[in-house]
Design a protein around this motif. Structure first.
Motif, PDB file in Angstrom:
ATOM      1  N   CYS A 185       0.848  -1.197   0.000  1.00 55.65           N
ATOM      2  CA  CYS A 185       0.000   0.000   0.000  1.00 55.65           C
ATOM      3  C   CYS A 185       0.877   1.238   0.000  1.00 55.65           C
ATOM      4  CB  CYS A 185      -0.924   0.008   1.226  1.00 55.65           C
ATOM      5  SG  CYS A 185      -0.016   0.135   2.795  1.00 55.65           S
ATOM      6  N   THR A 186       0.260   2.399  -0.165  1.00 55.23           N
ATOM      7  CA  THR A 186       0.967   3.677   0.023  1.00 55.23           C
ATOM      8  C   THR A 186       0.856   4.056   1.499  1.00 55.23           C
ATOM      9  OG1 THR A 186      -1.050   4.926  -0.365  1.00 55.23           O
ATOM     10  CG2 THR A 186       0.340   4.505  -2.296  1.00 55.23           C
ATOM     11  N   PRO A 187       1.680   4.997   1.971  1.00 55.82           N
ATOM     12  CA  PRO A 187       1.544   5.396   3.387  1.00 55.82           C
ATOM     13  C   PRO A 187       0.120   5.829   3.767  1.00 55.82           C
ATOM     14  CG  PRO A 187       3.585   6.274   2.459  1.00 55.82           C
ATOM     15  CD  PRO A 187       2.840   5.650   1.315  1.00 55.82           C
ATOM     16  N   PRO A 188      -0.585   6.653   2.951  1.00 60.67           N
ATOM     17  CA  PRO A 188      -1.935   7.044   3.405  1.00 60.67           C
ATOM     18  C   PRO A 188      -2.958   5.906   3.397  1.00 60.67           C
ATOM     19  CG  PRO A 188      -1.376   8.144   1.318  1.00 60.67           C
ATOM     20  CD  PRO A 188      -0.157   7.428   1.770  1.00 60.67           C
ATOM     21  N   GLN A 189      -2.680   4.812   2.705  1.00 57.80           N
ATOM     22  CA  GLN A 189      -3.656   3.714   2.678  1.00 57.80           C
ATOM     23  C   GLN A 189      -3.308   2.574   3.645  1.00 57.80           C
ATOM     24  OE1 GLN A 189      -4.130   3.699  -1.872  1.00 57.80           O
ATOM     25  NE2 GLN A 189      -6.136   3.007  -1.181  1.00 57.80           N
ATOM     26  N   ARG A 190      -2.411   2.867   4.586  1.00 57.50           N
ATOM     27  CA  ARG A 190      -1.979   1.861   5.557  1.00 57.50           C
ATOM     28  C   ARG A 190      -3.172   1.214   6.303  1.00 57.50           C
ATOM     29  NH1 ARG A 190       2.858  -0.741   7.812  1.00 57.50           N
ATOM     30  NH2 ARG A 190       1.845  -1.881   9.467  1.00 57.50           N
TER      31      ARG A 190
ATOM     32  N   MET B 263      -5.702  -4.824 -14.808  1.00 60.14           N
ATOM     33  CA  MET B 263      -6.127  -5.651 -15.930  1.00 60.14           C
ATOM     34  C   MET B 263      -5.088  -5.697 -17.053  1.00 60.14           C
ATOM     35  SD  MET B 263      -8.908  -6.830 -14.781  1.00 60.14           S
ATOM     36  CE  MET B 263      -9.320  -7.809 -16.227  1.00 60.14           C
ATOM     37  N   THR B 264      -3.873  -5.194 -16.813  1.00 61.69           N
ATOM     38  CA  THR B 264      -2.897  -5.131 -17.896  1.00 61.69           C
ATOM     39  C   THR B 264      -1.581  -5.830 -17.547  1.00 61.69           C
ATOM     40  OG1 THR B 264      -1.501  -3.182 -17.419  1.00 61.69           O
ATOM     41  CG2 THR B 264      -3.746  -2.748 -18.184  1.00 61.69           C
ATOM     42  N   PRO B 265      -0.879  -6.331 -18.576  1.00 62.47           N
ATOM     43  CA  PRO B 265       0.462  -6.898 -18.375  1.00 62.47           C
ATOM     44  C   PRO B 265       1.543  -5.831 -18.536  1.00 62.47           C
ATOM     45  CG  PRO B 265      -0.286  -7.388 -20.590  1.00 62.47           C
ATOM     46  CD  PRO B 265      -1.335  -6.508 -19.967  1.00 62.47           C
TER      47      PRO B 265
ATOM     48  N   PRO C  94      -7.984  -3.166  -6.410  1.00 61.72           N
ATOM     49  CA  PRO C  94      -7.911  -1.781  -6.879  1.00 61.72           C
ATOM     50  C   PRO C  94      -8.832  -0.850  -6.098  1.00 61.72           C
ATOM     51  CG  PRO C  94      -8.526  -3.302  -8.663  1.00 61.72           C
ATOM     52  CD  PRO C  94      -8.624  -4.058  -7.392  1.00 61.72           C
ATOM     53  N   THR C  95      -8.334   0.339  -5.800  1.00 58.86           N
ATOM     54  CA  THR C  95      -9.150   1.336  -5.090  1.00 58.86           C
ATOM     55  C   THR C  95      -9.292   2.628  -5.880  1.00 58.86           C
ATOM     56  OG1 THR C  95      -7.262   2.243  -3.895  1.00 58.86           O
ATOM     57  CG2 THR C  95      -8.402   0.383  -2.859  1.00 58.86           C
ATOM     58  N   THR C  96      -8.778   2.666  -7.115  1.00 59.12           N
ATOM     59  CA  THR C  96      -9.015   3.790  -8.034  1.00 59.12           C
ATOM     60  C   THR C  96      -9.525   3.189  -9.341  1.00 59.12           C
ATOM     61  OG1 THR C  96      -6.869   3.823  -9.181  1.00 59.12           O
ATOM     62  CG2 THR C  96      -6.994   5.000  -7.064  1.00 59.12           C
ATOM     63  N   TYR C  97      -9.650   4.031 -10.368  1.00 55.31           N
ATOM     64  CA  TYR C  97     -10.204   3.569 -11.643  1.00 55.31           C
ATOM     65  C   TYR C  97      -9.143   3.474 -12.739  1.00 55.31           C
ATOM     66  CZ  TYR C  97     -14.285   5.062  -8.946  1.00 55.31           C
ATOM     67  OH  TYR C  97     -15.218   5.229  -7.950  1.00 55.31           O
TER      68      TYR C  97
ATOM     69  N   GLY D  55      -2.979   2.681  -9.199  1.00 58.83           N
ATOM     70  CA  GLY D  55      -1.977   2.254 -10.169  1.00 58.83           C
ATOM     71  C   GLY D  55      -0.564   2.231  -9.603  1.00 58.83           C
ATOM     72  N   SER D  56      -0.267   3.105  -8.653  1.00 55.84           N
ATOM     73  CA  SER D  56       1.084   3.141  -8.092  1.00 55.84           C
ATOM     74  C   SER D  56       1.368   1.881  -7.279  1.00 55.84           C
ATOM     75  CB  SER D  56       1.268   4.372  -7.208  1.00 55.84           C
ATOM     76  OG  SER D  56       1.105   5.546  -7.982  1.00 55.84           O
ATOM     77  N   THR D  57       0.413   1.466  -6.474  1.00 55.90           N
ATOM     78  CA  THR D  57       0.589   0.295  -5.609  1.00 55.90           C
ATOM     79  C   THR D  57       0.568  -0.996  -6.429  1.00 55.90           C
ATOM     80  OG1 THR D  57      -0.466   1.523  -3.833  1.00 55.90           O
ATOM     81  CG2 THR D  57      -0.319  -0.855  -3.552  1.00 55.90           C
TER      82      THR D  57
HETATM   83  P1  NAD Z   1      -2.157   6.356  -7.361  1.00 60.24           P
HETATM   84  O1  NAD Z   1      -2.121   4.885  -7.254  1.00 60.24           O
HETATM   85  O2  NAD Z   1      -0.860   7.079  -7.433  1.00 60.24           O
HETATM   86  O3  NAD Z   1      -3.018   6.923  -6.131  1.00 60.24           O
HETATM   87  C1  NAD Z   1      -3.058   8.309  -5.872  1.00 60.24           C
HETATM   88  C2  NAD Z   1      -3.263   8.575  -4.388  1.00 60.24           C
HETATM   89  O4  NAD Z   1      -4.584   8.216  -4.009  1.00 60.24           O
HETATM   90  C3  NAD Z   1      -2.336   7.747  -3.508  1.00 60.24           C
HETATM   91  O5  NAD Z   1      -1.897   8.535  -2.442  1.00 60.24           O
HETATM   92  C4  NAD Z   1      -3.237   6.633  -3.022  1.00 60.24           C
HETATM   93  O6  NAD Z   1      -2.813   6.080  -1.822  1.00 60.24           O
HETATM   94  C5  NAD Z   1      -4.559   7.357  -2.892  1.00 60.24           C
HETATM   95  N1  NAD Z   1      -5.716   6.473  -2.966  1.00 60.24           N
HETATM   96  C6  NAD Z   1      -5.971   5.508  -3.889  1.00 60.24           C
HETATM   97  N2  NAD Z   1      -7.135   4.922  -3.652  1.00 60.24           N
HETATM   98  C7  NAD Z   1      -7.677   5.501  -2.556  1.00 60.24           C
HETATM   99  C8  NAD Z   1      -8.885   5.322  -1.833  1.00 60.24           C
HETATM  100  N3  NAD Z   1      -9.808   4.439  -2.216  1.00 60.24           N
HETATM  101  N4  NAD Z   1      -9.066   6.081  -0.757  1.00 60.24           N
HETATM  102  C9  NAD Z   1      -8.156   7.003  -0.385  1.00 60.24           C
HETATM  103  N5  NAD Z   1      -7.015   7.238  -1.038  1.00 60.24           N
HETATM  104  C10 NAD Z   1      -6.767   6.493  -2.109  1.00 60.24           C
HETATM  105  O7  NAD Z   1      -3.033   6.860  -8.609  1.00 60.24           O
HETATM  106  P2  NAD Z   1      -3.632   6.108  -9.886  1.00 60.24           P
HETATM  107  O8  NAD Z   1      -4.166   7.177 -10.740  1.00 60.24           O
HETATM  108  O9  NAD Z   1      -4.515   5.008  -9.489  1.00 60.24           O
HETATM  109  O10 NAD Z   1      -2.378   5.441 -10.587  1.00 60.24           O
HETATM  110  C11 NAD Z   1      -1.470   6.217 -11.327  1.00 60.24           C
HETATM  111  C12 NAD Z   1      -0.219   5.425 -11.628  1.00 60.24           C
HETATM  112  O11 NAD Z   1      -0.544   4.140 -12.156  1.00 60.24           O
HETATM  113  C13 NAD Z   1       0.658   6.095 -12.661  1.00 60.24           C
HETATM  114  O12 NAD Z   1       2.011   5.963 -12.297  1.00 60.24           O
HETATM  115  C14 NAD Z   1       0.369   5.316 -13.928  1.00 60.24           C
HETATM  116  O13 NAD Z   1       1.439   5.336 -14.842  1.00 60.24           O
HETATM  117  C15 NAD Z   1       0.102   3.941 -13.404  1.00 60.24           C
HETATM  118  N6  NAD Z   1      -0.800   3.163 -14.267  1.00 60.24           N
HETATM  119  C16 NAD Z   1      -0.318   2.042 -14.869  1.00 60.24           C
HETATM  120  C17 NAD Z   1      -1.130   1.269 -15.675  1.00 60.24           C
HETATM  121  C18 NAD Z   1      -0.617   0.013 -16.306  1.00 60.24           C
HETATM  122  O14 NAD Z   1      -1.324  -0.642 -17.048  1.00 60.24           O
HETATM  123  N7  NAD Z   1       0.603  -0.366 -16.026  1.00 60.24           N
HETATM  124  C19 NAD Z   1      -2.459   1.652 -15.891  1.00 60.24           C
HETATM  125  C20 NAD Z   1      -2.935   2.808 -15.268  1.00 60.24           C
HETATM  126  C21 NAD Z   1      -2.093   3.557 -14.451  1.00 60.24           C
END
Ligand code: NAD
Length: 358
Positions: free
Chosen positions: A41-46, A127-129, A119-122, A98-100
């Protein structure tokens, strides 16, 4: 119109979807024959990661690694790999955006350790390799089947805490995968169906989320948005992306702009650029959005929901637009409309100023 030729490849992944589906995590590990997870996880999602760890139970948790960061710095990936080795993990459970999930992929790339994504974002990375790792300020991306999460648990309850503003930009980030999938050079009819349905679900859900709905309406919209994100992420993982993704990769990588916001700002301009060369895709986008013009429809959606619409609002410098244009023209992705320097520079100017597409 007549069906043309296509190739369709499906990927081996399990998807478990629904409110409360996180409770099925242990069963997913069992189904894959996995015993001990390193939870990422990221620090804020601990706190969310701790909830996941407690659901798994102490005997199934090798530890929590809470240092996931944007763009997957190689130093952090190495620390995480070492933590996995030291604590005897046989899989990684990535709880986050996506970062995690990207950190999980970086571990898998090196060690072959399977990833389970929650996943907790969109953003759609689950879903990708495709992976990305940043070393000495350079982000290297690649494609490897080893990094594709084996199992994905989509529980909309985990997205309730995603702030409304980030939900909107992350949702439009997802929409961008579907939009470009509709004019992909290697597209296919299954992806077209998923893309249209994904756009429809997000366009319906985001205004409800941004509008501050509560209780049942919000829960239902969170479910719709995550469903849309799944479909759009599948499109991203299955067919090739084009100009829009190339521009966002350039702007994020070379100018350090935030990922989801950059996608939100660039998408209407990239669609306006490609519209004359991709009429069928534009018809499908407009049908899914329920508006007469795809580029304007995306711009108006972002604008109405309070998302940024101009690169100057998110830290881009006008004097860097020429260089961004040069970089975007290098090793371009296949694109329906040929890349013309002058037209591309005008696109970037419009994105910088936040001009509504004509
Ligand atoms: P992120 O993962 O960086 O998250 C942004 C912030 O939101 C973080 O601090 C995270 O902890 C917080 N957060 C996430 N979900 C939360 C929730 N439910 N509640 C509270 N806080 C939450 O942002 P992202 O947009 O999901 O991902 C972006 C990164 O992912 C980019 O580096 C991008 O290049 C990569 N990415 C890769 C692929 C791939 O196929 N490889 C696809 C899409 C994105």
């Amino acid at each position: 119109d007549a069906m043309s030729s296509f190739i369709y490849t499906s990927r081996a992944q399990r998807v478990v979807f629904g409110p409360g589906s996180l409770r099925g995590l242990t069963a997913e590990l069992d189904a894959l024959g996995l015993r001990r997870a390193l939870v990422l996880c990221t620090p804020p999602q601990r706190a969310q990661a701790e909830r996941v760890a407690s659901l798994l139970g102490a005997s199934r948790v090798a530890g929590i690694f809470d240092q996931a960061a944007m763009h997957v710095p190689i130093e952090i990936a190495r620390q995480a790999r070492q933590a996995a080795r030291e604590h005897g993990a046989d899989c990684a459970v990535a709880v986050g955006g996506g970062s995690t999930i990207g950190l999980g992929k970086a571990i898998a790339l090196d060690s072959g350790l399977p990833v389970i994504a929650v996943p907790t974002t969109y953003a759609g990375s689950e879903m990708t390799p495709i992976y990305g790792i940043t070393e000495a300020g350079l982000k290297k991306t690649g494609k490897d089947d080893r990094v594709l999460p084996r199992s994905v648990i989509y529980d909309p309850e985990l997205s309730l805490s995603l702030p409304a503003a980030m939900s909107v930009t992350s949702g439009i980030n997802a929409l961008a995968h579907a939009a470009e999938g509709l004019y992909a050079s290697d597209g296919n009819p299954i992806m077209d169906l998923m893309a249209q349905e994904g756009i429809r679900a997000l366009a319906r859900a985001l205004p409800v989320i941004a509008g501050g709905a509560a209780d049942e309406a919000l829960r239902s919209a969170r479910g719709d948005a995550l469903y849309g994100a799944w479909l759009c992420g599948t499109v991203l993982g299955s067919v090739g992306m084009a100009l829009h993704h190339k521009l966002c990769h350039t702007l994020g990588g070379s100018f350090n702009l935030p990922h989801a916001e950059t996608h939100t700002i660039v998408l209407p301009q990239a669609l306006a650029y490609n519209a004359p060369a991709a009429p069928r895709a534009m018809e499908r986008i407009t049908a899914a959005l329920g508006v007469p013009n795809a580029a304007q429809g995306v711009f108006d959606l972002a604008n109405a929901l309070g998302a940024p619409t101009a690169l100057r609002e998110i830290g881009m410098r006008e004097e860097d637009l020429d260089r961004a244009c040069d970089i975007a023209l290098r090793t371009p992705y296949p694109n329906p409309r040929p890349l013309d320097r002058e037209a591309l520079r005008a696109l970037l100017q419009d994105a910088y100023d936040g001009t509504r597409p004509r």
